[in-house]
Design a protein around this motif. Structure first.
Motif, PDB file in Angstrom:
ATOM      1  N   CYS A 181       0.710  -1.259   0.008  1.00 51.69           N
ATOM      2  CA  CYS A 181      -0.120  -0.064  -0.049  1.00 51.69           C
ATOM      3  C   CYS A 181       0.991   1.152  -0.146  1.00 51.69           C
ATOM      4  CB  CYS A 181      -0.779   0.016   1.418  1.00 51.69           C
ATOM      5  SG  CYS A 181      -2.008   1.317   1.226  1.00 51.69           S
ATOM      6  N   LEU A 218      -1.471  -0.860  -4.151  1.00 48.07           N
ATOM      7  CA  LEU A 218      -2.778  -0.241  -3.712  1.00 48.07           C
ATOM      8  C   LEU A 218      -2.149   1.178  -3.393  1.00 48.07           C
ATOM      9  CD1 LEU A 218      -5.789   0.095  -3.159  1.00 48.07           C
ATOM     10  CD2 LEU A 218      -5.122  -0.810  -0.959  1.00 48.07           C
ATOM     11  N   GLU A 244      -3.831   4.661  -1.989  1.00 51.01           N
ATOM     12  CA  GLU A 244      -4.887   5.183  -1.407  1.00 51.01           C
ATOM     13  C   GLU A 244      -4.740   6.188  -0.377  1.00 51.01           C
ATOM     14  OE1 GLU A 244      -8.034   5.083  -0.606  1.00 51.01           O
ATOM     15  OE2 GLU A 244      -8.725   3.651  -2.124  1.00 51.01           O
ATOM     16  N   ALA A 299      -7.305   1.161   3.743  1.00 55.53           N
ATOM     17  CA  ALA A 299      -5.884   0.697   3.226  1.00 55.53           C
ATOM     18  C   ALA A 299      -5.101  -0.122   4.226  1.00 55.53           C
ATOM     19  CB  ALA A 299      -5.018   1.805   2.627  1.00 55.53           C
ATOM     20  N   ALA A 348      -3.259  -3.834   4.087  1.00 53.80           N
ATOM     21  CA  ALA A 348      -1.711  -3.692   3.705  1.00 53.80           C
ATOM     22  C   ALA A 348      -1.139  -4.718   4.376  1.00 53.80           C
ATOM     23  CB  ALA A 348      -1.299  -2.269   4.023  1.00 53.80           C
TER      24      ALA A 348
END
Length: 231
Positions: free
Chosen positions: A31, A188, A190, A196, A200
């Motif tokens: 993340c 990802l 975010e 998130a 994560a």
């Protein structure tokens, strides 16, 4: 493994990324968090080949892909869901999904039933135009379109933006299911912290184009991460 090493990226004279490094492993969600304008989308554009880096190296499974164009990275299984979704509003749901099939070998060019297992609402709307779907349905369509190519890296740029809470929860469940398969690395980006951080495995926090904080999610204090993304 996807590896980003000391990447710098410029838009003309403006510096967007300054020595950014991170990794994304199969079976994990990597993340990237940060406020608007800190370089998150620029990082994804570098990874997917949408913008050339000024310096640094990007590797996928040990291969240097730094100079490869976007379509060659897609052929290697790097799929992206861009911010704003970018579906084709005048095409039907089925036609939107089929736009990714050209990257597959001729005998593999079909929409897997798994897509409609993940997104049953799309199976009910195959003949409907993409522009007639709700924002949440369009986001599901954008993710489904990326999954059509059976990616090994899924790059998601703020998939919760402008989406109702019920759909955000569904998208979170789908990301968790994809991670559990163990054959896909998920990158990802975010701003929605709770969404998130719950997903994560690793976290990289960007600030002014640099990695300000990084590590395994379980080793990072939530308040330290929030300090960098609070407005």
């Amino acid at each position: 493994m996807l590896r980003v090493e000391d990447v710098h990226l410029h838009y003309g004279a403006a510096i967007a990324l300054r020595g950014v490094s991170l990794t994304a492993k199969a079976g994990e969600v990597a993340c990237v968090l940060g406020r608007n304008g800190v370089g998150k989308t620029s990082l994804l554009r570098a990874v997917t080949g949408m913008h050339a880096v000024s310096a640094g190296r990007i590797e996928w499974e040990g291969e240097d892909i730094t100079l490869l164009p976007a379509y060659e990275r897609a052929r290697r299984g790097i799929a992206t869901v861009p911010q704003g979704r970018d579906i084709f509003p005048l095409l039907t749901v089925r036609e939107n999904l089929e736009t990714g099939l050209g990257l597959l070998k001729r005998g593999q060019r079909k929409i897997s039933d798994e897509i409609f297992d993940f997104f049953p609402v799309l199976g009910e709307m195959l003949a409907r135009r993409g522009g007639d779907l709700s924002g949440g349905q369009q986001q599901q369509l954008a993710i489904a379109r990326a999954l059509v190519i059976n990616p090994r890296v899924l790059v998601l740029d703020e998939p919760t933006e402008g989406i109702q809470p019920s759909i955000i929860k569904e998208i979170g469940k789908i990301i968790a299911r994809l991670r559990a398969r163990g054959d896909m690395a998920i990158l990802l980006v975010e701003q929605y912290f709770d969404f998130a951080f719950d997903l994560a495995d690793t976290v990289s926090v960007l600030d002014r184009g640099q990695v300000a904080l990084s590590g395994r999610a379980e080793t990072l204090a939530a308040e330290d991460v929030r300090a960098y993304i609070a407005i």
